[in-house]
Enzyme design. Structure first.
Site, PDB file in Angstrom:
ATOM      1  N   CYS A 200      -1.547   6.367   9.913  1.00 23.40           N
ATOM      2  CA  CYS A 200      -0.321   5.794  10.483  1.00 23.40           C
ATOM      3  C   CYS A 200      -0.604   4.458  11.131  1.00 23.40           C
ATOM      4  CB  CYS A 200       0.248   6.694  11.577  1.00 23.40           C
ATOM      5  SG  CYS A 200       0.644   8.332  11.050  1.00 23.40           S
TER       6      CYS A 200
ATOM      7  N   CYS B 273       6.174  -3.878  16.206  1.00 23.12           N
ATOM      8  CA  CYS B 273       5.562  -2.881  17.101  1.00 23.12           C
ATOM      9  C   CYS B 273       4.116  -3.291  17.391  1.00 23.12           C
ATOM     10  CB  CYS B 273       5.590  -1.486  16.478  1.00 23.12           C
ATOM     11  SG  CYS B 273       7.263  -0.909  16.150  1.00 23.12           S
TER      12      CYS B 273
ATOM     13  N   CYS C 110       3.213   8.831   0.893  1.00 23.66           N
ATOM     14  CA  CYS C 110       3.783   8.015   1.959  1.00 23.66           C
ATOM     15  C   CYS C 110       4.123   6.658   1.343  1.00 23.66           C
ATOM     16  CB  CYS C 110       2.738   7.877   3.070  1.00 23.66           C
ATOM     17  SG  CYS C 110       3.229   6.773   4.390  1.00 23.66           S
TER      18      CYS C 110
ATOM     19  N   CYS D 199       6.988  -6.293   7.619  1.00 20.84           N
ATOM     20  CA  CYS D 199       7.912  -5.590   8.511  1.00 20.84           C
ATOM     21  C   CYS D 199       8.338  -6.536   9.616  1.00 20.84           C
ATOM     22  CB  CYS D 199       7.205  -4.371   9.109  1.00 20.84           C
ATOM     23  SG  CYS D 199       8.284  -3.343  10.129  1.00 20.84           S
TER      24      CYS D 199
ATOM     25  N   CYS E 199       0.994  -1.507  15.574  1.00 23.08           N
ATOM     26  CA  CYS E 199       1.051  -1.239  14.130  1.00 23.08           C
ATOM     27  C   CYS E 199       0.588  -2.444  13.317  1.00 23.08           C
ATOM     28  CB  CYS E 199       2.479  -0.871  13.741  1.00 23.08           C
ATOM     29  SG  CYS E 199       2.677  -0.507  11.997  1.00 23.08           S
TER      30      CYS E 199
ATOM     31  N   GLU F 233       0.828  -1.206   0.000  1.00 17.05           N
ATOM     32  CA  GLU F 233       0.000   0.000   0.000  1.00 17.05           C
ATOM     33  C   GLU F 233       0.866   1.261   0.000  1.00 17.05           C
ATOM     34  OE1 GLU F 233      -4.114  -1.514   1.970  1.00 17.05           O
ATOM     35  OE2 GLU F 233      -2.587  -0.938   3.417  1.00 17.05           O
TER      36      GLU F 233
HETATM   37  N1  SAH Z   1       9.080   1.623  10.598  1.00 17.00           N
HETATM   38  C1  SAH Z   1       9.185   3.057  10.557  1.00 17.00           C
HETATM   39  C2  SAH Z   1       8.272   3.611   9.509  1.00 17.00           C
HETATM   40  C3  SAH Z   1       6.800   3.541   9.846  1.00 17.00           C
HETATM   41  S1  SAH Z   1       6.325   5.179   9.971  1.00 17.00           S
HETATM   42  C4  SAH Z   1       8.954   3.634  11.933  1.00 17.00           C
HETATM   43  O1  SAH Z   1       8.631   2.862  12.832  1.00 17.00           O
HETATM   44  O2  SAH Z   1       9.196   4.816  12.131  1.00 17.00           O
HETATM   45  C5  SAH Z   1       4.807   5.141  10.626  1.00 17.00           C
HETATM   46  C6  SAH Z   1       4.677   5.938  11.905  1.00 17.00           C
HETATM   47  O3  SAH Z   1       3.384   5.640  12.408  1.00 17.00           O
HETATM   48  C7  SAH Z   1       5.669   5.512  12.972  1.00 17.00           C
HETATM   49  O4  SAH Z   1       6.005   6.584  13.810  1.00 17.00           O
HETATM   50  C8  SAH Z   1       4.850   4.510  13.728  1.00 17.00           C
HETATM   51  O5  SAH Z   1       5.359   4.295  15.025  1.00 17.00           O
HETATM   52  C9  SAH Z   1       3.508   5.163  13.722  1.00 17.00           C
HETATM   53  N2  SAH Z   1       2.412   4.231  13.979  1.00 17.00           N
HETATM   54  C10 SAH Z   1       2.383   2.914  13.789  1.00 17.00           C
HETATM   55  N3  SAH Z   1       1.196   2.401  14.175  1.00 17.00           N
HETATM   56  C11 SAH Z   1       0.453   3.446  14.591  1.00 17.00           C
HETATM   57  C12 SAH Z   1      -0.868   3.571  15.075  1.00 17.00           C
HETATM   58  N4  SAH Z   1      -1.651   2.502  15.214  1.00 17.00           N
HETATM   59  N5  SAH Z   1      -1.305   4.800  15.377  1.00 17.00           N
HETATM   60  C13 SAH Z   1      -0.511   5.876  15.208  1.00 17.00           C
HETATM   61  N6  SAH Z   1       0.740   5.823  14.761  1.00 17.00           N
HETATM   62  C14 SAH Z   1       1.225   4.610  14.456  1.00 17.00           C
END
Ligand code: SAH
Length: 341
Positions: free
Chosen positions: A331, A114, A103, A110, A117, A90
């Site tokens: 995000c 986390c 984006c 991945c 996510c 996506e």
């Molecule tokens: N792997 C990288 C790139 C992903 S960026 C990273 O971790 O930075 C996407 C951003 O959205 C990151 O800051 C991630 O922590 C955040 N994110 C992931 N899941 C989310 C959620 N459920 N709600 C809000 N932000 C989230």
């Protein structure tokens, strides 16, 4: 076959001289792909038929197919692209006041795990190549019929776990004869892979570095982000300080606020302590709900208190506008798909 979009200009010149061609042909090809945005060698009409044949025999022009396109009520568009190997990823287009932002995803799946996510919920398949990352942008631009002004590496995947391909993609995106998007308009976000933060400080690429911080103690951060077991907060902060000292660039810290988890006044106090005196900015993200996720978005009141506390104590903080959550494009909501399942 090799994807022609995988090459930086100098590399393509080398490829062409290996084929017995003049290096300036590489500039013509770059122009056709990144300025004229053609999708076939036959459209490169100032190349001889013979050269076009040679190119066809040696290279592909990877053109993604749009499998699905969803549009949010706020104008955000989410694309599901067929990456031509049975997988799909996506990519999201967002409309801000200052222009359009794409984006991009950097991996199919991945490894970071986390807990909040969705990108991480299903297995990691492979890295995207530089050419595939660049193609995400070309394919979106082609669909909307205009170029975009900003690129963020915040889609599926951990950019610093696919470091070399991401750096190569950035150089193609940034090159005046490539997509010609200024480094200041490109952001790379990492969950905190420390060795690559040191490496990135030496790239001479004035992109924005975002760090997904989300918590201020190792205990809490490790419970949300397993990467913290490998690189602790103090190691991460040391790397960030080194980056700022070397580049004189401000870091953007991302902090997703989850109710009763990391959003109380004590967390805000700790965050001020941690970031005190650093050249930085905090991006507060109201956490987006994901399927089977245990985290719930903080209340608006808490989010505003949190921001105000930071601002009142010398840390510049803003609340990220939530875009695309109605189509799972916000995000943390992006997922890879397997087309064969
Ligand atoms: N792997 C990288 C790139 C992903 S960026 C990273 O971790 O930075 C996407 C951003 O959205 C990151 O800051 C991630 O922590 C955040 N994110 C992931 N899941 C989310 C959620 N459920 N709600 C809000 N932000 C989230």
């Amino acid at each position: 076959m090799k994807n022609i979009k995988n090459y930086q200009l100098e590399e393509l010149k080398q490829e062409l001289s290996n084929l017995g061609e003049k290096p300036y042909r590489a500039e013509q090809i770059f122009h056709w792909i990144y300025t004229e945005k053609v999708k076939a060698f036959d459209d490169m009409t100032n190349l001889s038929l013979e050269l076009r044949e040679k190119l066809k025999q040696n290279y592909t022009i990877c053109n993604f197919q749009i499998l699905q396109k969803q549009e949010s009520s706020d104008g955000t568009k989410k694309y599901l692209f067929d990456v031509l190997d049975g997988n799909a990823i996506e990519t999201v287009l967002m409309q801000y006041h200052h222009g359009k932002t794409i984006c991009v995803s950097s991996q199919i799946g991945c490894k970071m795990g986390c807990k909040f996510c969705a990108s991480t919920g299903i297995a990691f398949i492979r890295n995207l190549t530089a050419g595939e990352i660049v193609e995400e942008i070309l394919a979106v631009e082609q669909d909307i019929g205009e170029p975009v002004s900003n690129i963020v590496f915040m889609g599926i995947g951990e950019p610093f776990d696919n470091y070399d391909n991401v750096m190569k993609a950035i150089r193609i995106i940034n090159h005046p004869k490539g997509l010609n998007i200024g480094a200041r308009h490109i952001s790379v976000s990492t969950s905190g892979i420390v060795p690559q933060i040191y490496q990135f400080a030496n790239e001479g690429l004035p992109c924005t570095l975002s760090i997904s911080l989300h918590a201020t103690t190792d205990e809490k951060r490790s419970s949300m982000m397993p990467v913290n077991n490998l690189y602790s907060i103090s190691e991460l902060m040391q790397a960030c300080k080194d980056y700022i000292a070397k580049t004189n660039k401000r870091i953007s810290f991302e902090y997703a606020l989850a109710k009763d988890n990391n959003d109380n006044l004590e967390d805000a106090k700790q965050l001020v302590k941690l970031l005190n005196g650093m050249l930085c900015h905090v991006n507060l993200i109201p956490i987006n709900k994901i399927e089977n996720g245990k985290y719930v978005k903080s209340t608006n009141e808490n989010i505003i208190h949190f921001r105000d506390y930071l601002n009142d104590h010398g840390i510049v903080a803003t609340i990220r506008r939530e875009l695309g959550s109605d189509i799972d494009a916000a995000c943390g909501q992006l997922r890879r798909k397997n087309l064969k399942q």
